[in-house]
Design a protein around this motif. Structure first.
Motif, PDB file in Angstrom:
ATOM      1  N   UNK A   6       4.928  10.491  -2.435  1.00 33.70           N
ATOM      2  CA  UNK A   6       4.438   9.180  -2.024  1.00 33.70           C
ATOM      3  C   UNK A   6       5.094   8.763  -0.724  1.00 33.70           C
ATOM      4  N   UNK A   7       4.417   7.859  -0.004  1.00 32.40           N
ATOM      5  CA  UNK A   7       4.968   7.266   1.210  1.00 32.40           C
ATOM      6  C   UNK A   7       4.274   5.925   1.434  1.00 32.40           C
ATOM      7  N   UNK A   8       4.911   5.071   2.223  1.00 32.56           N
ATOM      8  CA  UNK A   8       4.268   3.822   2.596  1.00 32.56           C
ATOM      9  C   UNK A   8       3.019   4.160   3.408  1.00 32.56           C
ATOM     10  N   UNK A   9       1.921   3.548   3.032  1.00 30.77           N
ATOM     11  CA  UNK A   9       0.653   3.920   3.658  1.00 30.77           C
ATOM     12  C   UNK A   9       0.271   3.022   4.815  1.00 30.77           C
TER      13      UNK A   9
ATOM     14  N   UNK B 261       0.824  -1.210   0.000  1.00 31.69           N
ATOM     15  CA  UNK B 261       0.000   0.000   0.000  1.00 31.69           C
ATOM     16  C   UNK B 261       0.861   1.265   0.000  1.00 31.69           C
ATOM     17  N   UNK B 262       0.496   2.203  -0.881  1.00 33.38           N
ATOM     18  CA  UNK B 262       1.189   3.488  -0.973  1.00 33.38           C
ATOM     19  C   UNK B 262       0.181   4.626  -0.878  1.00 33.38           C
ATOM     20  N   UNK B 263       0.604   5.713  -0.225  1.00 38.30           N
ATOM     21  CA  UNK B 263      -0.182   6.945  -0.183  1.00 38.30           C
ATOM     22  C   UNK B 263       0.473   7.966  -1.103  1.00 38.30           C
ATOM     23  N   UNK B 264      -0.329   8.578  -1.950  1.00 32.89           N
ATOM     24  CA  UNK B 264       0.150   9.611  -2.869  1.00 32.89           C
ATOM     25  C   UNK B 264      -0.608  10.903  -2.569  1.00 32.89           C
TER      26      UNK B 264
ATOM     27  N   UNK C 182      -3.237   3.585  -2.842  1.00 38.52           N
ATOM     28  CA  UNK C 182      -3.314   2.622  -3.935  1.00 38.52           C
ATOM     29  C   UNK C 182      -2.575   1.351  -3.558  1.00 38.52           C
ATOM     30  N   UNK C 183      -2.933   0.276  -4.234  1.00 38.52           N
ATOM     31  CA  UNK C 183      -2.245  -0.996  -4.040  1.00 38.52           C
ATOM     32  C   UNK C 183      -1.296  -1.243  -5.194  1.00 38.52           C
ATOM     33  N   UNK C 184      -0.173  -1.854  -4.876  1.00 38.21           N
ATOM     34  CA  UNK C 184       0.783  -2.246  -5.902  1.00 38.21           C
ATOM     35  C   UNK C 184       1.794  -1.156  -6.204  1.00 38.21           C
ATOM     36  N   UNK C 185       2.529  -1.346  -7.277  1.00 40.12           N
ATOM     37  CA  UNK C 185       3.586  -0.405  -7.646  1.00 40.12           C
ATOM     38  C   UNK C 185       3.075   0.692  -8.550  1.00 40.12           C
ATOM     39  N   UNK C 186       3.978   1.225  -9.353  1.00 41.88           N
ATOM     40  CA  UNK C 186       3.600   2.281 -10.283  1.00 41.88           C
ATOM     41  C   UNK C 186       3.695   3.672  -9.719  1.00 41.88           C
TER      42      UNK C 186
END
Length: 273
Positions: A266-269, A219-222, A252-256
């Motif tokens: 972005x940061x780890x969510x 999971x990533x936070x943008x 969001x889930x995953x990369x990109x």
């Protein structure tokens, strides 16, 4: 004895023409602490009420400990509802007497010890208690049983952050370790370190069903200006968003997320909704 304590197959629940749950397939093992996560209105409470037999499914199959949910499974399940349903004139000790008579696995002495730990006076009447204290009393009633399945619907709703720590500690130190705890909540940060497995539900469907560690890593936070975030996020797997002023944060889930346009961060969510 089956390794799975909960088995749902094609589980659907509708209220008239409105579907609260649609095609839920879920297996939950024994001896685990599982988070049922989702925003308000996602179907969490409906699923829990189906598991404890308060609601009947519209379609599909549902079993607890290998038995169809019904009178036989009620003795196996300890249920914490999302609101107090006892008369306001009652005292905590009155409820303990009631539960001792009704449930063979209710430990009266343990309930009193938990009250001391949580700072609850068991002879006070419910009408004199704050909402947070009432939540603690309900938690004591549930966790003082040696159940196979603990269903906790929003156990930390309406209590302050300090009380949440006490509640989580109470859950962790008092449940039957041969049983399973299913915690429904939208307060993700508070339970992320407690739960071993996570089920994310949204609009009546399961989005994710995986070990918590695996979901956290994915999971990533943008964050950034709302217009830029919306443009970049089009077509991506966004499962939550929030706006503060002109800034928007999505998860969001995953990369990109490696090559973000200017203005976005972005940061780890961790686990978020």
């Amino acid at each position: 004895m089956s390794d799975n304590l909960i088995v749902c197959q094609g589980l659907t629940k509708s209220y008239g023409h409105k579907a609260a749950l649609t095609g839920i397939d879920l297996e939950v093992g024994r001896g685990r602490i599982v988070g049922l996560l989702g925003p308000n209105g996602s179907g969490k409470t409906t699923l829990i009420k189906l598991l404890c037999g308060l609601l009947q499914p519209t379609a599909g199959n549902l079993a607890v400990a290998g038995l169809p949910v019904g009178p036989e499974t009620k003795a196996l399940v300890s249920y914490l509802p999302d609101r107090m349903y006892f008369a306001s004139w009652m005292r905590a000790v009155d409820l303990f007497d009631l539960f001792r008579d009704f449930y063979q696995d209710f430990d009266y002495d343990k309930a009193l010890a938990m009250c001391r730990s949580l700072g609850v006076e068991p002879k006070d009447r419910l009408k004199s208690m704050s909402k947070g204290t009432k939540e603690k009393v309900q938690l004591v009633l549930v966790m003082a049983r040696k159940a196979q399945l603990y269903l906790l619907d929003e156990p930390m709703a309406g209590v302050d952050p300090a009380a949440r720590d006490f509640i989580l500690r109470t859950i962790l130190t008092n449940y039957n370790e041969e049983g399973t705890v299913l915690i429904s909540t939208h307060l993700i940060a508070e339970v992320a370190d407690l739960i071993e497995h996570t089920v994310i539900i949204r609009k009546g469907r399961i989005l994710q069903d995986a070990p918590t560690e695996e979901l956290t890593a994915a999971c990533w936070a943008v964050s950034g200006p709302a217009g830029v975030v919306d443009s970049w996020a089009a077509g991506r797997d966004v499962f939550t968003s929030s706006v503060l002023g002109g800034l928007k944060t999505i998860c969001i889930r995953g990369g990109g997320t490696e090559d973000l346009p200017a203005g976005l961060e972005r940061r780890r969510a961790g686990l978020r909704l």
